[in-house]
Write a protein that holds these residues in place. Structure first.
Motif, PDB file in Angstrom:
ATOM      1  N   ARG A  10       0.827  -1.204   0.000  1.00  0.00           N
ATOM      2  CA  ARG A  10       0.000   0.000   0.000  1.00  0.00           C
ATOM      3  C   ARG A  10       0.862   1.256   0.000  1.00  0.00           C
ATOM      4  NH1 ARG A  10      -5.316  -1.192   3.533  1.00  0.00           N
ATOM      5  NH2 ARG A  10      -5.357  -3.428   3.196  1.00  0.00           N
ATOM      6  N   GLY A  11       1.868   1.268   0.836  1.00  0.00           N
ATOM      7  CA  GLY A  11       2.747   2.424   0.901  1.00  0.00           C
ATOM      8  C   GLY A  11       3.430   2.692  -0.420  1.00  0.00           C
ATOM      9  N   PHE A  12       3.899   1.636  -1.069  1.00  0.00           N
ATOM     10  CA  PHE A  12       4.573   1.803  -2.348  1.00  0.00           C
ATOM     11  C   PHE A  12       3.615   2.328  -3.413  1.00  0.00           C
ATOM     12  CE2 PHE A  12       5.791   0.180  -6.514  1.00  0.00           C
ATOM     13  CZ  PHE A  12       7.033   0.771  -6.642  1.00  0.00           C
ATOM     14  N   LEU A  13       2.423   1.745  -3.485  1.00  0.00           N
ATOM     15  CA  LEU A  13       1.464   2.166  -4.512  1.00  0.00           C
ATOM     16  C   LEU A  13       0.974   3.587  -4.308  1.00  0.00           C
ATOM     17  CD1 LEU A  13      -0.676  -1.052  -4.947  1.00  0.00           C
ATOM     18  CD2 LEU A  13       0.855  -0.026  -6.615  1.00  0.00           C
ATOM     19  N   TRP A  14       0.741   3.978  -3.054  1.00  0.00           N
ATOM     20  CA  TRP A  14       0.109   5.260  -2.808  1.00  0.00           C
ATOM     21  C   TRP A  14       1.074   6.412  -2.605  1.00  0.00           C
ATOM     22  CZ3 TRP A  14      -3.459   1.929   0.421  1.00  0.00           C
ATOM     23  CH2 TRP A  14      -4.579   1.564  -0.330  1.00  0.00           C
ATOM     24  N   SER A  15       2.260   6.136  -2.135  1.00  0.00           N
ATOM     25  CA  SER A  15       3.155   7.264  -1.880  1.00  0.00           C
ATOM     26  C   SER A  15       4.604   7.003  -2.279  1.00  0.00           C
ATOM     27  CB  SER A  15       3.095   7.657  -0.401  1.00  0.00           C
ATOM     28  OG  SER A  15       3.590   6.610   0.408  1.00  0.00           O
ATOM     29  N   GLY A  16       4.909   5.815  -2.804  1.00  0.00           N
ATOM     30  CA  GLY A  16       6.275   5.512  -3.221  1.00  0.00           C
ATOM     31  C   GLY A  16       7.221   5.277  -2.057  1.00  0.00           C
TER      32      GLY A  16
END
Length: 47
Positions: A10-16
C-alpha cells in the motif's frame, strides 16, 4: 507477516514509500485488488 507485506504494498502504490498514511490513499484497497477488467490493478489479496 501478511499484514506487514500489505502495508508495504500500500505504501509503495500510494506514496512511493514503505508506509502510507491516510492523506496519501486516493483509492481504497478493495478497488486496487479488483481484476483489471473490473477497473482494478489486479493485485491479489495475500490471505
Amino acid at each position: 507477516i501478511i499484514k506487514l507485506l500489505e502495508k508495504i504494498q500500500r505504501g509503495f502504490l500510494w506514496s512511493g514509500r514503505a508506509e502510507a498514511h491516510g492523506g496519501n490513499c486516493h483509492v481504497n484497497w478493495r478497488r486496487v485488488c479488483r481484476p483489471t477488467r473490473l477497473g482494478g490493478l489486479g493485485i491479489h489479496y495475500l490471505e
